[in-house]
Design a protein around this motif. Structure first.
Motif, PDB file in Angstrom:
ATOM      1  N   MET A 125       0.816  -1.190   0.000  1.00  0.00           N
ATOM      2  CA  MET A 125       0.000   0.000   0.000  1.00  0.00           C
ATOM      3  C   MET A 125       0.870   1.269   0.000  1.00  0.00           C
ATOM      4  N   LEU A 126       1.926   1.286   0.779  1.00  0.00           N
ATOM      5  CA  LEU A 126       2.789   2.465   0.824  1.00  0.00           C
ATOM      6  C   LEU A 126       3.484   2.728  -0.509  1.00  0.00           C
ATOM      7  N   LYS A 127       3.658   1.700  -1.294  1.00  0.00           N
ATOM      8  CA  LYS A 127       4.315   1.867  -2.592  1.00  0.00           C
ATOM      9  C   LYS A 127       3.470   2.705  -3.546  1.00  0.00           C
ATOM     10  N   LYS A 128       2.169   2.857  -3.254  1.00  0.00           N
ATOM     11  CA  LYS A 128       1.282   3.650  -4.095  1.00  0.00           C
ATOM     12  C   LYS A 128       1.418   5.149  -3.829  1.00  0.00           C
ATOM     13  N   ILE A 129       2.030   5.501  -2.718  1.00  0.00           N
ATOM     14  CA  ILE A 129       2.210   6.914  -2.374  1.00  0.00           C
ATOM     15  C   ILE A 129       3.386   7.461  -3.176  1.00  0.00           C
ATOM     16  N   PRO A 130       3.190   8.534  -3.921  1.00  0.00           N
ATOM     17  CA  PRO A 130       4.297   9.071  -4.723  1.00  0.00           C
ATOM     18  C   PRO A 130       5.377   9.670  -3.819  1.00  0.00           C
ATOM     19  N   PRO A 131       6.612   9.715  -4.305  1.00  0.00           N
ATOM     20  CA  PRO A 131       7.684  10.301  -3.505  1.00  0.00           C
ATOM     21  C   PRO A 131       7.453  11.803  -3.303  1.00  0.00           C
ATOM     22  N   ASN A 132       7.985  12.311  -2.226  1.00  0.00           N
ATOM     23  CA  ASN A 132       7.889  13.739  -1.926  1.00  0.00           C
ATOM     24  C   ASN A 132       8.626  14.521  -3.012  1.00  0.00           C
ATOM     25  N   LEU A 133       7.944  15.501  -3.586  1.00  0.00           N
ATOM     26  CA  LEU A 133       8.518  16.283  -4.677  1.00  0.00           C
ATOM     27  C   LEU A 133       9.821  16.960  -4.263  1.00  0.00           C
ATOM     28  N   PHE A 134       9.836  17.553  -3.075  1.00  0.00           N
ATOM     29  CA  PHE A 134      11.029  18.267  -2.636  1.00  0.00           C
ATOM     30  C   PHE A 134      12.177  17.304  -2.331  1.00  0.00           C
ATOM     31  N   ALA A 135      11.862  16.116  -1.858  1.00  0.00           N
ATOM     32  CA  ALA A 135      12.894  15.105  -1.648  1.00  0.00           C
ATOM     33  C   ALA A 135      13.517  14.715  -2.980  1.00  0.00           C
TER      34      ALA A 135
END
Length: 62
Positions: free
Chosen positions: A1-11
Motif C-alpha cells: 500500500m505504501l508503494k502507491k504513495i508518490p515520492p515527496n517532490l522536494f525530496a
C-alpha cells in the motif's frame, strides 16, 4: 500500500541536486529548508517594525 504513495517532490529535488553536485555541477540551492545562516540584522529590524501592523495579519489571497 505504501508503494502507491508518490515520492515527496522536494525530496526528489534534493536527490537530483545531490547527484549533480557529486558530478561537480555548481548548484545554487533555492530549495525550501531550514536556514543554515543567521538572518541579516537589517532584515530582522524591518520584520520587527512591520510585525505589529494590522494589515500584515491576514490570510493570503489564494
Amino acid at each position: 500500500m505504501l508503494k502507491k504513495i508518490p515520492p515527496n517532490l522536494f525530496a526528489e529535488f534534493v536527490y537530483k541536486r545531490n547527484e549533480l553536485v557529486a558530478k561537480g555541477v555548481d548548484i545554487i540551492n533555492m530549495a525550501t529548508s531550514d536556514p543554515d545562516k543567521l538572518t541579516f540584522s537589517h532584515i530582522l529590524q524591518v520584520m520587527y517594525e512591520v510585525i505589529e501592523e494590522a494589515a500584515n495579519h491576514n490570510y493570503p489571497p489564494y
